[in-house]
Design a protein around this motif. Structure first.
Motif: not given
Lengths: 500, 367
Positions: B4, B7, B9-11
């Protein structure tokens, strides 16, 4: 509410966020409410038509189910299906073809049967409800599938209503089948819908759809529309440019819409059928129609062509079935003689293709040319040119103008002038042309990946690492923002297929 | 790493990269509307807390004051934070924008927008392309920020059209000539917000003072003025209101009457007020040389004369430091050199040429 409108860009995130937040039991109801709001954004009163079509086909499903369970004779079940088909097609015919029918009757029968034109020659002004051809066909497919026993009748009217009106594909397809979408709609609330990868892939598809629509289709329409709206002012070269651009425009417009629809559905955890599969890389017209507007082509195949007998009959009958199917598909596109002629033209091309193919294969074999060698590129070009030429009939403002348009291309060449004077600059600057060519090149690259790797852009990118994905998405995003046709004072076109 | 966290941090990284690029591409594609963007872009290139005098006003103002003349005469670091057709409402937001990066010891506020009455805000609703341009002048020179959004909310009355102003890339994305030098929206400018305008007017060198009765200003404008004063008081800013050295012409009695009314209103409220119009002879303004578009826009010669007078007034009445020998002002020395050796002579030459063209045109007409 078009996908490329500011309203949708607000509507969609709100719809999705609430959809994920709501308890499972309310998700379907919320999506149904969103779908009706989406449709009412065009003309609120026409929601009644959508509801009526939904109700009729829903009831036909219930009745058919009861008839099957109580062992009623097949002829009564047929009557139930027929009633549903007649009511739905009647509604479609009234809204779509009444004006056209009056025109035809007045043109051919005045003076023979009537002394005066019907209604004084005034064509009834009936506003075509947006997407009626799509949702009636989708609803009808359900009735027929229940009749055939391919799907169970849906007893929950809300679930069924959502299947008919699911907003991403409501107004311009893909025309979904109950076997696919209804089954998924039934499962909303039963299985986990939040899927990070699915959301990201859905957003990627939406982005790609917007690229096709806002960058390619709308930019090219700035070249095609002026030429077709004032064709007398343009020479052969500009006409060739315009019709070639139109072929790409209509593909990107419609495939763009479908891709956004598929992406939007995927964000919400639902999978819609693929509607276009690189049609411009098809090797002949038969192959082309297996890749173009797949949901419509397969609808006509399953519910018209096969019942007529398909290919398992005499050659004459086979060709007749092909012709009728394409004629009907032409008529489905619009209430005008040009669409019927366009459908007929495609039907004839299909027949010619079936006759020609064995000779072509024999010719290649006698010349020792490999079927899958470089000759396939020649076939692709021929297929593209053939389809493009048929589009003259589709796009021209009338049949007469279509004939004039085509004859002018072949009889009055002005290619030297086009090259030396660069006459295209009257409609698009050199910079615009370069941007268009870059965009089309990107389209081609994505198409080749789709064909060779069998993966759509979202699937292909999912296999790449994060920086590559981000770079590609950023590139597309900014290509749309910087070079797309949107905002005030910019020439934009509504989605072409909304009119059908 | 937790899936989580990974994800999320990627967003977040995606959003940050997008936002950064979006902002900067916006600047690259902004259309040049007159000289507005150069004016304000230059302001953003100034080092923090180096500007001591901030001038707020409209084209009358930026053509009347040459900040580099203040630097030459008094070592005053000044900047014209002005736009074409600045609306009365915009002045309040200009103060906020200036205070984001600078702490001027003195704000000079020209009341020309009130005199000209462009911004009777309830009429500015994108009725015409001219209205669009006025709104763009006011909003598009500012960097993307909340202050800019607030200004848009106030001056763009049609809510549906605001999105185009918030994110001006929507309006300018089809601009065929993007300028990469605008990437950070902080291109240094030796003009310091000064600009001159096309010369197409000449007055006689003698004038008669106009007798006007003070006239009132509309309720809407007074409300905007009071909001401006509240803003000034909120920041405890030192302000000098001015009226430019306009040439007395008969058909502008109303505007001049307005100026007189506002002068008395502001002085009654305890604000300093300098009416440069009352000192035309001391400034040395000449009707035939120093005016450009009309009675309150100025040529470079008019601007230099006016600025000299204004500079003397400021140094007599305010404690503004001479920065010429201070560290941190090396950029100002370089820019002054450019101004003195290049910009000023070129502008004088240009003014002479266009004035001669104007005279030729007039003679041609009279034939």
């Amino acid at each position: 509410m078009a996908f490329n409108s500011g309203k949708f860009l607000l509507f969609f995130p709100c719809a999705v966020i609430v959809y994920f937040i709501l308890p499972k039991k309310l998700k379907s109801i919320w999506l149904l409410a969103c779908s009706y709001c989406f449709y009412m954004a065009w003309n609120p009163i026409y929601i009644l038509l959508l509801m009526f079509s939904t109700f009729v086909t829903y009831m036909s499903g219930i009745v058919l189910d009861k008839q099957v369970k109580s062992g009623v004779q097949a002829k009564y079940r047929k009557m139930t299906v027929a009633a549903s088909v007649v009511i739905n097609l009647g509604m479609l015919a009234y809204y779509k073809y009444t004006g056209f029918a009056f025109e035809i009757l007045n043109r051919f029968l005045t003076g023979i049967i009537y002394t005066e034109p019907l209604m004084g020659g005034v064509v009834p002004d009936i506003v075509l409800p947006v997407g009626i051809s799509f949702f009636t066909f989708q609803a009808l497919s359900y009735t027929i599938d229940v009749y055939r026993g391919e799907v169970d009748a849906e007893h929950n009217i809300l679930t069924y209503a959502l299947f008919v009106s699911f907003f991403p594909q409501l107004v311009a397809g893909p025309i979904e089948r109950s076997r696919n979408l209804l089954v998924q709609v039934r499962n909303i609330g039963k299985k986990r819908l939040w899927d990070y990868e699915g959301i990201i892939r859905g957003l990627m598809l939406m982005l790609w759809g917007f690229f096709m629509k806002v960058v390619i289709a709308d930019r090219l329409s700035a070249i095609t529309d002026p030429v077709f709206n004032d064709q007398a002012a343009y020479g052969a070269s500009m006409r060739i440019l315009a019709i070639s651009c139109f072929a790409i425009q209509i593909y990107c417009d419609f495939a763009g819409y479908s891709t956004i629809a598929i992406g939007a559905a995927r964000v919400m955890g639902l999978n819609l059928m693929e509607n276009f599969n690189t049609p411009f890389l098809a090797r002949n017209v038969k192959d082309f129609w297996n890749r173009w507007h797949i949901s419509m082509s397969s609808w006509f195949r399953d519910y018209l062509y096969f019942p007529l007998g398909g290919s398992r009959c005499s050659k004459k009958r086979y060709y007749f079935n092909l012709f009728i199917t394409f004629l009907a598909s032409g008529l489905w596109h619009g209430a005008a003689a040009k669409y019927i002629v366009w459908g007929a033209l495609n039907g004839i091309l299909q027949i010619v293709n079936r006759i020609w193919q064995p000779y072509w294969k024999r010719l290649l074999s006698s010349l020792r040319i490999k079927e899958n060698g470089p000759v396939k590129y020649l076939e692709m070009i021929i297929s593209f040119i053939t389809f493009t030429l048929t589009l003259i009939v589709f796009r021209a403002n009338s049949l007469k103008l279509a004939v004039e348009y085509a004859l002018h291309i072949f009889t009055r060449p002005d290619y030297r002038q086009f090259i030396t004077e660069r006459t295209y600059r009257a409609l698009a600057s050199d910079r615009d042309m370069i941007i268009n060519l870059i965009a089309i090149f990107i389209l081609l690259v994505v198409g080749v990946i789709r064909k060779n790797k069998g993966k759509m852009i979202d699937e292909y990118l999912t296999g790449k690492n994060y920086p590559v994905r981000v770079a590609v998405m950023m590139f597309l995003l900014f290509f749309i923002l910087l070079f797309g046709q949107y905002g005030e004072d910019v020439y934009t076109q509504p989605f072409v297929y909304f009119q059908f | 790493m937790n899936i989580y966290v990974k994800r999320t941090s990627r967003v977040l990284i995606f959003i940050i990269i997008f936002s950064y690029l979006f902002v900067h591409f916006t600047y690259v594609f902004r259309e040049p509307l007159s000289h507005t963007r150069e004016h304000l872009m230059g302001f953003y290139s100034e080092k923090k807390n180096t500007v001591d005098v901030a001038v707020i006003g409209t084209s009358c103002t930026f053509s009347a004051i040459a900040p580099m003349q203040l630097w030459e005469d008094h070592g005053i670091a000044a900047y014209n934070f002005c736009t074409n057709v600045m609306l009365e409402n915009t002045m309040r937001y200009a103060i906020r924008e200036i205070l984001k990066t600078q702490s001027p010891r003195l704000f000079i506020i020209d009341i020309a927008p009130f005199m000209n009455g462009y911004g009777i805000v309830d009429t500015m609703d994108e009725q015409t392309s001219g209205d669009v341009q006025v709104l763009r002048y006011n909003t598009d020179g500012l960097r993307l920020s909340k202050n800019r959004f607030d200004l848009i909310n106030e001056v763009v009355l049609n809510r549906k059209k605001r999105l185009n102003y918030y994110f001006d890339l929507m309006f300018y994305h089809s601009n065929p000539e993007p300028e990469l030098k605008n990437w950070n929206w902080n291109m240094p400018s030796a003009y310091k917000g000064y600009s001159n305008l096309q010369v197409d007017v000449m007055f006689p060198d003698t004038y008669e003072e106009i007798k006007t009765e003070p006239c009132t200003v509309s309720e809407g404008e007074m409300k905007i003025l009071d909001e401006l004063l509240n803003e000034i008081e909120r920041h405890n800013a030192q302000v000098l209101f001015i009226v430019g050295p306009y040439w007395p012409v008969d058909d502008r009695k109303e505007a001049i009457g307005k100026a007189e009314y506002l002068k008395s209103y502001l002085t009654d409220r305890g604000y300093a007020f300098l009416d440069l119009h009352e000192h035309l002879d001391e400034i040395g303004m000449k009707g035939s040389e120093d005016y450009s578009m009309d009675y309150n826009h100025f040529t470079i010669t008019g601007a230099v004369k006016n600025t000299r007078y204004l500079g003397d007034y400021i140094s007599r009445n305010y404690d503004i430091p001479d920065r010429r020998n201070e560290e941190g002002y090396e950029k100002w020395h370089r820019e002054y050199k450019e101004w003195n050796e290049k910009i000023l002579p070129e502008n004088i030459e240009w003014t002479k040429r266009v004035r001669q063209e104007y005279i030729d045109r007039q003679e041609e007409k009279s034939k």
